[in-house]
Design a protein around this motif. Structure first.
Motif, PDB file in Angstrom:
ATOM      1  N   ASP A  28     -26.529  43.414  60.295  1.00  0.00           N
ATOM      2  CA  ASP A  28     -27.165  43.864  61.396  1.00  0.00           C
ATOM      3  C   ASP A  28     -26.701  43.845  62.798  1.00  0.00           C
ATOM      4  N   GLN A  29     -26.265  42.949  63.155  1.00  0.00           N
ATOM      5  CA  GLN A  29     -25.618  42.463  64.331  1.00  0.00           C
ATOM      6  C   GLN A  29     -24.316  43.371  64.723  1.00  0.00           C
ATOM      7  N   LEU A  30     -23.606  43.598  63.728  1.00  0.00           N
ATOM      8  CA  LEU A  30     -22.411  44.421  63.894  1.00  0.00           C
ATOM      9  C   LEU A  30     -22.425  45.882  63.583  1.00  0.00           C
ATOM     10  N   SER A  31     -23.524  46.452  63.159  1.00  0.00           N
ATOM     11  CA  SER A  31     -23.563  47.642  62.789  1.00  0.00           C
ATOM     12  C   SER A  31     -23.553  48.721  64.056  1.00  0.00           C
ATOM     13  N   ALA A  49     -14.675  40.913  67.337  1.00  0.00           N
ATOM     14  CA  ALA A  49     -13.716  41.219  66.235  1.00  0.00           C
ATOM     15  C   ALA A  49     -13.168  39.742  65.914  1.00  0.00           C
ATOM     16  N   MET A  50     -12.813  38.886  66.921  1.00  0.00           N
ATOM     17  CA  MET A  50     -12.078  37.720  66.407  1.00  0.00           C
ATOM     18  C   MET A  50     -13.011  36.824  65.567  1.00  0.00           C
ATOM     19  N   LEU A  51     -14.386  36.762  65.915  1.00  0.00           N
ATOM     20  CA  LEU A  51     -15.194  36.034  65.338  1.00  0.00           C
ATOM     21  C   LEU A  51     -15.511  36.677  63.801  1.00  0.00           C
ATOM     22  N   THR A  52     -15.607  37.828  63.804  1.00  0.00           N
ATOM     23  CA  THR A  52     -15.605  38.603  62.490  1.00  0.00           C
ATOM     24  C   THR A  52     -14.675  38.218  61.543  1.00  0.00           C
ATOM     25  N   PHE A  53     -13.419  38.192  61.920  1.00  0.00           N
ATOM     26  CA  PHE A  53     -12.120  38.234  61.454  1.00  0.00           C
ATOM     27  C   PHE A  53     -12.215  36.514  60.818  1.00  0.00           C
ATOM     28  N   HIS A  54     -12.588  35.604  61.831  1.00  0.00           N
ATOM     29  CA  HIS A  54     -12.647  34.007  61.472  1.00  0.00           C
ATOM     30  C   HIS A  54     -13.493  33.771  60.184  1.00  0.00           C
ATOM     31  N   ILE A  55     -14.736  34.266  60.329  1.00  0.00           N
ATOM     32  CA  ILE A  55     -15.831  34.159  59.312  1.00  0.00           C
ATOM     33  C   ILE A  55     -15.157  34.679  57.928  1.00  0.00           C
ATOM     34  N   LEU A  93     -12.057  46.067  58.941  1.00  0.00           N
ATOM     35  CA  LEU A  93     -12.570  44.664  59.104  1.00  0.00           C
ATOM     36  C   LEU A  93     -14.017  44.585  58.858  1.00  0.00           C
ATOM     37  N   LEU A  94     -14.885  45.357  59.206  1.00  0.00           N
ATOM     38  CA  LEU A  94     -16.474  45.374  58.873  1.00  0.00           C
ATOM     39  C   LEU A  94     -16.696  45.353  57.295  1.00  0.00           C
ATOM     40  N   ASN A  95     -15.928  46.271  56.842  1.00  0.00           N
ATOM     41  CA  ASN A  95     -16.034  46.606  55.305  1.00  0.00           C
ATOM     42  C   ASN A  95     -15.516  45.497  54.580  1.00  0.00           C
ATOM     43  N   LYS A  96     -14.641  44.942  54.906  1.00  0.00           N
ATOM     44  CA  LYS A  96     -13.879  43.664  54.260  1.00  0.00           C
ATOM     45  C   LYS A  96     -14.910  42.396  54.374  1.00  0.00           C
TER      46      LYS A  96
END
Length: 156
Positions: A28-31, A49-55, A93-96
């Motif tokens: 939801d937050q990234l949508s 983006a960095m936090l998304t990659f990190h998680i 990145l989001l799809n991954k």
């Protein structure tokens, strides 16, 4: 409800579809985040983006263990995000993240409750349960950061 079902539900809540703890989740937050917002720097904070990659880096690393592989992830590489220079790269990145989150939850659901008390790779890492709980807590921590960074970006 079994322990693995409960843990999988908690993981799905923070990553994909829950509202119970934080009234939001990663999906939801990234949508509504554009790639420009995702890479925008706010002071010395990590980017969205960095936090998304990190998680995702940690989720993918634990998936490898769930599938019988080795624990190959290293903290020192967990922020090694390749440049995100387009909407397509951001969406990839989001799809991954979404795909890996679904896979993590599905693999967890297939686990036996007794597996949760087994050693995770090496005794120094504790049990599967400890690592899964830690992953959920880690996700909430960074979800809070992303939510705050989004608010700071909108305030600009």
């Amino acid at each position: 409800m079994s322990s693995v079902s409960e843990l999988s539900k908690r993981f799905r809540e923070v990553m994909l579809d829950g509202l119970w703890i934080a009234n939001t989740n990663f999906k939801d937050q990234l949508s509504d985040v554009s790639w420009e917002q995702a890479v925008a720097k706010v002071d010395s904070l990590n980017t969205i983006a960095m936090l998304t990659f990190h998680i995702d880096y940690y989720i993918a690393g634990i998936i490898n263990v769930f599938e019988g592989g080795n624990l190959e992830i290293k903290d020192q590489f967990s922020f090694d995000l390749p440049p995100v220079e387009s909407q397509q790269q951001w969406e990839d990145l989001l799809n991954k993240l979404r795909t890996d989150s679904e896979k993590f939850a599905a693999l967890l659901e297939q686990m036996s409750d007794s597996k949760l008390d087994e050693v995770f790779v090496d005794e120094k890492y504790g049990t599967y349960r400890r690592n899964i709980d830690g992953m959920i807590e880690h996700c909430y921590y960074h979800l809070g950061q992303i939510t705050l960074i989004k608010k700071l970006l909108k305030g600009r």
